[in-house]
Write a protein that holds these residues in place. Structure first.
Motif, short mmCIF file in Angstrom:
data_model
loop_
_atom_site.label_atom_id
_atom_site.label_comp_id
_atom_site.label_asym_id
_atom_site.label_seq_id
_atom_site.Cartn_x
_atom_site.Cartn_y
_atom_site.Cartn_z
N UNK A 175 -33.85 -49.69 -89.42
CA UNK A 175 -33.37 -49.25 -90.73
C UNK A 175 -32.06 -49.97 -91.01
N UNK A 176 -31.96 -50.60 -92.18
CA UNK A 176 -30.76 -51.37 -92.53
C UNK A 176 -30.19 -50.85 -93.84
N UNK A 177 -28.89 -50.48 -93.80
CA UNK A 177 -28.19 -50.07 -95.01
C UNK A 177 -27.37 -51.25 -95.53
N UNK A 178 -27.46 -51.51 -96.81
CA UNK A 178 -26.63 -52.55 -97.43
C UNK A 178 -26.07 -52.03 -98.76
N UNK A 179 -25.15 -52.80 -99.33
CA UNK A 179 -24.39 -52.37 -100.51
C UNK A 179 -23.76 -51.00 -100.23
N UNK A 180 -22.99 -50.98 -99.14
CA UNK A 180 -22.32 -49.76 -98.69
C UNK A 180 -21.17 -49.42 -99.63
N UNK A 181 -21.33 -48.37 -100.41
CA UNK A 181 -20.30 -48.02 -101.37
C UNK A 181 -19.68 -46.64 -101.13
N UNK A 182 -20.22 -45.89 -100.12
CA UNK A 182 -19.69 -44.56 -99.88
C UNK A 182 -19.28 -44.31 -98.44
N UNK A 183 -19.27 -45.33 -97.66
CA UNK A 183 -18.85 -45.21 -96.26
C UNK A 183 -17.32 -45.25 -96.22
N UNK A 184 -16.71 -44.18 -95.72
CA UNK A 184 -15.24 -44.09 -95.74
C UNK A 184 -14.59 -45.03 -94.72
N UNK A 185 -15.36 -45.44 -93.71
CA UNK A 185 -14.82 -46.36 -92.71
C UNK A 185 -15.20 -47.78 -93.10
N UNK A 186 -14.22 -48.66 -93.12
CA UNK A 186 -14.41 -49.98 -93.70
C UNK A 186 -14.62 -51.09 -92.68
N UNK A 187 -14.61 -50.76 -91.41
CA UNK A 187 -14.87 -51.77 -90.38
C UNK A 187 -15.87 -51.23 -89.37
N UNK A 188 -16.54 -52.16 -88.68
CA UNK A 188 -17.47 -51.75 -87.65
C UNK A 188 -16.78 -51.02 -86.53
N UNK A 189 -15.55 -51.44 -86.22
CA UNK A 189 -14.78 -50.79 -85.17
C UNK A 189 -14.52 -49.34 -85.52
N UNK A 190 -14.13 -49.06 -86.77
CA UNK A 190 -13.84 -47.69 -87.19
C UNK A 190 -15.11 -46.83 -87.15
N UNK A 191 -16.23 -47.42 -87.56
CA UNK A 191 -17.50 -46.67 -87.55
C UNK A 191 -17.88 -46.29 -86.13
N UNK A 192 -17.77 -47.24 -85.21
CA UNK A 192 -18.16 -46.97 -83.83
C UNK A 192 -17.19 -46.01 -83.16
N UNK A 193 -15.89 -46.20 -83.37
CA UNK A 193 -14.90 -45.32 -82.75
C UNK A 193 -15.09 -43.88 -83.20
N UNK A 194 -15.31 -43.70 -84.50
CA UNK A 194 -15.47 -42.34 -85.03
C UNK A 194 -16.84 -41.75 -84.71
N UNK A 195 -17.85 -42.60 -84.64
CA UNK A 195 -19.20 -42.12 -84.38
C UNK A 195 -19.42 -41.79 -82.91
N UNK A 196 -18.73 -42.50 -82.03
CA UNK A 196 -18.96 -42.35 -80.59
C UNK A 196 -18.75 -40.92 -80.14
N UNK A 197 -17.65 -40.29 -80.56
CA UNK A 197 -17.35 -38.92 -80.16
C UNK A 197 -18.38 -37.95 -80.72
N UNK A 198 -18.70 -38.11 -82.01
CA UNK A 198 -19.62 -37.18 -82.68
C UNK A 198 -21.05 -37.35 -82.16
N UNK A 199 -21.51 -38.59 -82.09
CA UNK A 199 -22.87 -38.85 -81.62
C UNK A 199 -23.02 -38.46 -80.15
N UNK A 200 -21.99 -38.73 -79.35
CA UNK A 200 -22.02 -38.33 -77.94
C UNK A 200 -22.13 -36.83 -77.79
N UNK A 201 -21.51 -36.10 -78.72
CA UNK A 201 -21.58 -34.63 -78.67
C UNK A 201 -22.93 -34.14 -79.18
N UNK A 202 -23.41 -34.70 -80.29
CA UNK A 202 -24.69 -34.28 -80.86
C UNK A 202 -25.84 -34.43 -79.88
N UNK A 203 -25.88 -35.57 -79.19
CA UNK A 203 -27.02 -35.91 -78.34
C UNK A 203 -26.70 -35.83 -76.86
#
Length: 606
Positions: A175-203
């Motif tokens: 699944x590929x998302x493009x024309x990202x206009x509502x993602x509050x994190x503007x870099x891949x680093x920010x997305x991974x850093x913020x997702x790692x804690x949440x995703x690690x907890x969810x799963x």
């Protein structure tokens, strides 16, 4: 293509409205795609963040351009792939058959449009070279050029994803998302850093069991060989801190930081619920910090303490996947709250009872009931059973949850008191004192009384071997609610220093301000930390005085004096309520005898 002019909700407007479906952030939206992958039997899932150089005021910076989730699940055929991009449709809608983490048929399209304007999906069941492709494009939907999910067709997967993805297998989905206009994190680093804690907890349960691994990577889309965030595997993030290998910093990265609460013999409490004619089970688990996690000065500021501060609340788990970390019962201003963990796990068959939302971010009914002051509803002799019957009469589905909420509330109060006791320490040897400590003075005074012929119950055990006496004192302190480490240290000091008395602090299930236990040749005095006199007389004086102004000190002394007066007046009232005769005389005699011994102890200190 012309839309139906008489449609109740025009399709292009409905899709626009669904963009506001309430995902907390991109991490929760990404989790919907991972749900689909795990439901499809994937053992490997990847979060791939592609950045591109963007020029602003002639200055170039790398920004997120596309986000992809790749899995090696069973893949989809033409019909299922088309269904997967329809809002409210899917293959896991049958309530009777449903057992997995998916259900609502909203995950893929709603999570995607909450972050981007276009989503492309490739899926294959017989080799990547046979991948089927379809998409949703909000611009085309808005212009009413796209009124239905396009018929899937064979289309090669872009080479860039083939290069960075490692989970391309005989079957799978991208699944590929493009024309990202509502993602509050503007870099891949920010997305991974913020997702790692949440995703690690969810799963965390899936990650711990090895059922699935989650790989994360950020790279340059124009030059896929350029890695921005090196590949990393998501680690379990357990808010109950009972899993051994987690994302918690050292020294608790490879061992549990908490211990199970065993107040009811086992830390997992199973509650059977009858719902819609069937029996279901809800499991509630309690844990609290080990003493070593809270050792030293200000452990909350240490890396493991800061990690715990991000995991405060009741973890609501559905089918092994966390929905949310509910903070309704959290005392926001109290840093001690980070040191307990509660997990409530239920099956998807109880979704309607718990009030699970379409985006699987909360259990609405449970959260609302937690906010209720159940004790206020039990006034005038009303019982939980009667309250449940009242809920049933009003056709309120939340009745079965009442027992669970009450259990959590009462158990949490016990754990909070235990955590308070962990850091209270003992009353001997660790306080500044200009003269002999009270225990030494009282020991000397007792020796004088023994010479005068006064015999105490504890005196007969003084002849026992030191090892036995120390063990008896340790066990008594532990039974009173003192922590294991404190009990051992205090018992050792009592024996080694030849003390007759020892002071401890614990939450006692009694109305008394303190307890007296003669054990091991010593007299153990335990102050009841839950008694109002403790706050008035003891705790107020224990607080740090080094950086306190004179007015605050005067207030503390005044409060302490008021507390002492109230204690004496309480005794006076006790005497006053005694009937004339032997009971009143016994109370008066006890006051005189106690005063005589108190005078001897206090005069010796001078």
């Amino acid at each position: 293509m012309a839309s139906n002019p008489h449609a109740i909700v025009p399709a292009h407007l409905a899709v626009q409205a669904m963009r506001d479906n309430g995902y907390k952030n991109a991490a929760y939206a990404i989790a919907e795609l991972m749900d689909n992958a795990i439901q499809a039997g994937a053992t490997q899932v990847e979060l791939l963040c592609g950045e591109k150089k963007k020029f602003v005021n002639q200055r170039g910076r790398s920004c997120i351009h596309q986000i992809a989730v790749l899995d090696n699940g069973c893949g989809m055929d033409t019909d299922v792939l088309r269904l997967a991009l329809q809002f409210g449709n899917g293959t896991h809608l049958d309530e009777d058959k449903h057992t997995g983490i998916g259900k609502f048929g909203m995950g893929l399209p709603s999570s995607s449009v909450s972050q981007c304007q276009k989503v492309d999906v490739w899926s294959w069941q017989n080799g990547v070279e046979n991948a089927l492709h379809t998409y949703l494009d909000l611009e085309e939907i808005k212009q009413q050029r796209l009124t239905e999910v396009p018929e899937p067709e064979f289309k090669p997967i872009p080479e860039v994803w083939r290069r960075v993805g490692k989970s391309f297998d005989k079957t799978g989905t991208l699944v590929v998302w493009s024309r990202l206009d509502r993602c509050i994190w503007k870099t891949g680093s920010a997305i991974i850093d913020n997702s790692e804690l949440i995703i690690g907890r969810m799963y965390r349960k899936f990650l711990e069991s090895g059922q699935v691994s989650i790989r994360m990577l950020a790279f340059d889309l124009d030059n896929p060989g350029t890695v921005i965030v090196p590949p990393k595997e998501a680690l379990p993030n357990d808010p109950g801190y009972l899993i051994a290998k987690t994302s918690c910093p050292a020294p608790f990265d490879n061992k549990p930081m908490f211990q199970p609460w065993e107040g009811d013999s086992e830390y997992e409490w199973t509650y059977p619920i009858e719902f819609r004619g069937k029996s279901h089970e809800v499991k509630v688990r309690f844990s609290y910090a080990k003493e070593e996690a809270r050792a030293g000065q200000n452990p909350g500021s240490l890396p493991h303490g800061q990690h715990a501060a991000k995991n405060v609340g009741i973890s609501i788990v559905r089918a092994g996947r966390e929905l949310e970390l509910d903070q309704t019962l959290v005392i926001k201003y109290d840093p001690t709250e980070r040191w307990w963990g509660i997990e409530v796990e239920f099956p998807p068959s109880l979704d309607d009872l718990f009030g699970v939302t379409n985006n699987k971010q909360s259990a609405r009914n449970f959260a609302e009931l937690v906010k209720f002051d159940i004790e206020s509803l039990l006034k005038d002799g009303t019982t939980i059973s009667q309250l449940k019957e009242e809920f049933q009469e009003n056709e309120d589905p939340r009745g079965p949850l009442l027992d669970i909420i009450q259990k959590i509330d009462s158990q949490l109060n016990i754990i909070r008191r235990l955590l308070k006791a962990q850091t209270k320490g003992t009353r001997s040897g660790n306080k500044r004192h200009t003269g002999p400590v009270a225990e030494q003075v009282a020991t000397a005074a007792t020796e004088e009384r023994k010479k005068e012929g006064h015999v105490g119950q504890s005196d007969r055990d003084e002849s026992k071997p030191k090892e036995i006496r120390q063990t008896e004192i340790t066990e008594t302190l532990r039974d009173q609610g003192v922590t294991e480490t404190q009990a051992k240290d205090l018992a050792a000091k009592t024996i080694n220093d030849g003390l007759k008395y020892t002071f401890a602090e614990a939450d006692l299930e009694t109305a008394a301000f303190f307890s007296v236990k003669p054990r091991g040749g010593a007299i153990i005095v335990t102050l009841n930390t839950s008694h109002p006199a403790y706050d008035k007389l003891v705790e107020v004086m224990e607080k740090d005085v080094d950086n306190v102004d004179a007015e605050t000190l005067r207030t503390r002394l005044s409060n302490s004096l008021e507390g002492l007066k109230l204690l004496l007046m309480a005794w006076a009232r006790y005497e006053d309520e005694q009937p004339d005769g032997r009971r009143r005389q016994a109370a008066q005699d006890t006051r005189v005898d106690w005063g005589r011994i108190a005078r001897q102890f206090l005069e010796l200190e001078e």
